[in-house]
Motif scaffolding. Structure first.
Motif, PDB file in Angstrom:
ATOM      1  N   PRO A  36       0.819  -1.217   0.000  1.00 26.19           N
ATOM      2  CA  PRO A  36       0.000   0.000   0.000  1.00 26.19           C
ATOM      3  C   PRO A  36       0.854   1.270   0.000  1.00 26.19           C
ATOM      4  N   THR A  37       0.389   2.263  -0.726  1.00 23.75           N
ATOM      5  CA  THR A  37       1.034   3.585  -0.738  1.00 23.75           C
ATOM      6  C   THR A  37       0.133   4.648  -0.118  1.00 23.75           C
ATOM      7  N   ASP A  38      -1.069   4.242   0.313  1.00 24.16           N
ATOM      8  CA  ASP A  38      -1.991   5.131   1.021  1.00 24.16           C
ATOM      9  C   ASP A  38      -2.952   4.245   1.812  1.00 24.16           C
ATOM     10  N   TYR A  39      -3.950   4.886   2.389  1.00 23.64           N
ATOM     11  CA  TYR A  39      -4.915   4.141   3.195  1.00 23.64           C
ATOM     12  C   TYR A  39      -6.279   4.082   2.519  1.00 23.64           C
ATOM     13  N   ALA A  40      -6.283   4.048   1.215  1.00 26.73           N
ATOM     14  CA  ALA A  40      -7.538   4.078   0.462  1.00 26.73           C
ATOM     15  C   ALA A  40      -8.296   2.756   0.545  1.00 26.73           C
ATOM     16  N   THR A  41      -7.588   1.640   0.739  1.00 28.84           N
ATOM     17  CA  THR A  41      -8.245   0.339   0.741  1.00 28.84           C
ATOM     18  C   THR A  41      -8.643  -0.076   2.163  1.00 28.84           C
ATOM     19  N   LYS A  42      -9.639  -0.938   2.216  1.00 26.29           N
ATOM     20  CA  LYS A  42     -10.132  -1.428   3.503  1.00 26.29           C
ATOM     21  C   LYS A  42      -9.043  -2.192   4.246  1.00 26.29           C
ATOM     22  N   ASP A  43      -8.273  -2.970   3.550  1.00 22.34           N
ATOM     23  CA  ASP A  43      -7.208  -3.751   4.177  1.00 22.34           C
ATOM     24  C   ASP A  43      -6.176  -2.834   4.839  1.00 22.34           C
ATOM     25  N   ALA A  44      -5.759  -1.788   4.126  1.00 22.31           N
ATOM     26  CA  ALA A  44      -4.783  -0.853   4.680  1.00 22.31           C
ATOM     27  C   ALA A  44      -5.346  -0.125   5.894  1.00 22.31           C
TER      28      ALA A  44
ATOM     29  N   LEU B  31       3.538   3.765   6.306  1.00 24.66           N
ATOM     30  CA  LEU B  31       3.624   3.139   4.991  1.00 24.66           C
ATOM     31  C   LEU B  31       5.084   2.960   4.613  1.00 24.66           C
ATOM     32  N   ALA B  32       5.372   1.892   3.901  1.00 23.45           N
ATOM     33  CA  ALA B  32       6.764   1.611   3.518  1.00 23.45           C
ATOM     34  C   ALA B  32       7.372   2.777   2.749  1.00 23.45           C
ATOM     35  N   CYS B  33       6.578   3.429   1.909  1.00 22.14           N
ATOM     36  CA  CYS B  33       7.088   4.541   1.107  1.00 22.14           C
ATOM     37  C   CYS B  33       7.395   5.769   1.950  1.00 22.14           C
ATOM     38  N   GLU B  34       6.858   5.827   3.181  1.00 24.13           N
ATOM     39  CA  GLU B  34       7.071   6.984   4.029  1.00 24.13           C
ATOM     40  C   GLU B  34       8.355   6.889   4.853  1.00 24.13           C
ATOM     41  N   VAL B  35       8.834   5.659   5.082  1.00 21.46           N
ATOM     42  CA  VAL B  35       9.961   5.479   5.988  1.00 21.46           C
ATOM     43  C   VAL B  35      11.223   6.128   5.444  1.00 21.46           C
ATOM     44  N   GLU B  36      11.546   5.889   4.181  1.00 19.69           N
ATOM     45  CA  GLU B  36      12.757   6.454   3.594  1.00 19.69           C
ATOM     46  C   GLU B  36      12.718   7.976   3.621  1.00 19.69           C
ATOM     47  N   GLU B  37      11.566   8.545   3.298  1.00 23.97           N
ATOM     48  CA  GLU B  37      11.438  10.000   3.308  1.00 23.97           C
ATOM     49  C   GLU B  37      11.586  10.553   4.719  1.00 23.97           C
ATOM     50  N   ALA B  38      10.995   9.862   5.700  1.00 21.74           N
ATOM     51  CA  ALA B  38      11.106  10.314   7.084  1.00 21.74           C
ATOM     52  C   ALA B  38      12.552  10.243   7.569  1.00 21.74           C
ATOM     53  N   MET B  39      13.281   9.231   7.160  1.00 17.77           N
ATOM     54  CA  MET B  39      14.686   9.111   7.547  1.00 17.77           C
ATOM     55  C   MET B  39      15.516  10.246   6.956  1.00 17.77           C
TER      56      MET B  39
END
Length: 299
Positions: free
Chosen positions: A61-69, A85-93
């Motif tokens: 997932p790249t957002d929380y649009a789906t029910k599973d996420a 989200l996995a895509c957010e970790v690198e940016e946060a670091m």
């Protein structure tokens, strides 16, 4: 109180039911984790599409649009952790790295010189850089990001922030809008009343602000001017007055309806309206020690 449209009704609800963290709150908490230590965050796992022609297909997932996420996010929060989200970790670091570099330019080396307290009460005043100390004073408590104590007794506070921009104009407006000035006033009071620090030895309150726009890892230090800190202290006193009225009466709605609480953004702009271009007008009528018209100064 009264900041960002936060009414006493909303505050009462938050206290009684627990405050639901916003995305901005979780981003800030993740920044603290990466800067000061701790692993109280969890990446979302693989999700599965539940409907449509791709039903059953797995994806990251790249957002929380789906029910599973959404369900994974809520489960992580229920366990007292920060969903990421996995895509957010690198940016946060990358953002945390930028903040460390900015702090280092101002003599604060998180890698070598800090005393990591992690929310513990600061009860021994050792010279050095204390990260996330819990400061307690009568009826109140707060966790600072950074408190630096020098051998000569001088001291300064630095608060790290995430915001859309980190330039001086934006930070000046955003700090008033978000209540960072009130926070500064409260922490200043806590260090004096709770730790016994000498107000005459106070040398600065800094906002180390990092831009959180996607793809950017920029940050800057802004040191609050004396006028700005005085604004925050005055507003903090106002907040304490309203809170005392609420506690004494037990009437949240009555306090809201009968107490005049100026929007702090307007309060600050009204102050600037009274200052001439040289910054020398006397503002004693509103209880401010005026030594300059700049709200913040940046590096």
């Amino acid at each position: 109180l009264g900041r960002n449209g936060k009414t006493l009704r909303e505050l009462k609800r938050d206290i009684e039911r627990g405050r639901i963290p916003t995305k901005a709150m979780e981003e800030g908490a993740l920044m603290d984790q990466l800067l000061f230590g701790g692993g109280n965050y969890q990446e979302l796992g693989v999700c599965t599409k539940r409907t449509g022609p791709d039903k059953g297909e797995q994806f990251t997932p790249t957002d929380y649009a789906t029910k599973d996420a959404q369900e994974q996010r809520d489960a992580i929060r229920a366990n007292g952790m920060i969903p990421v989200l996995a895509c957010e970790v690198e940016e946060a670091m990358a953002q945390a790295s930028s903040v460390r570099e900015t702090l280092l330019r101002h003599g604060i080396d998180l890698a070598r010189e800090t005393r990591h307290l992690g929310g513990s009460v600061l009860d021994i005043l050792e010279t050095g850089i204390h990260t996330q100390p819990l400061v307690e004073w009568p009826g109140r408590h707060g966790t600072l990001d950074i408190l630096e104590l020098f051998a000569d007794g001088s001291w300064r506070i630095v608060d790290t922030k995430l915001s859309q921009r980190c330039d001086e104009e934006w930070v000046s407006a955003q700090a008033a809008k978000m209540g960072w000035d009130v926070q500064a006033g409260a922490y200043y009071e806590g260090c004096i009343e709770g730790l016994g620090l000498d107000p005459a030895k106070f040398i600065g309150y800094g906002l180390c602000v990092c831009e959180k726009r996607s793809g950017l890892s920029m940050s800057a230090m802004h040191w609050l001017s004396n006028m700005y800190l005085e604004c925050g202290k005055a507003l903090w006193e106002q907040c304490k007055t309203v809170w005392a009225q609420v506690i004494a009466s037990g009437d949240w709605i009555g306090a809201l309806d009968t107490t005049e609480l100026e929007p702090p953004g307007f309060h600050v702009s009204r102050i600037f309206d009274k200052v001439d271009s040289s910054g020398t007008e006397n503002l004693s009528d509103i209880g401010l020690d005026m030594t300059g018209i700049e709200m913040v100064g940046s590096d």
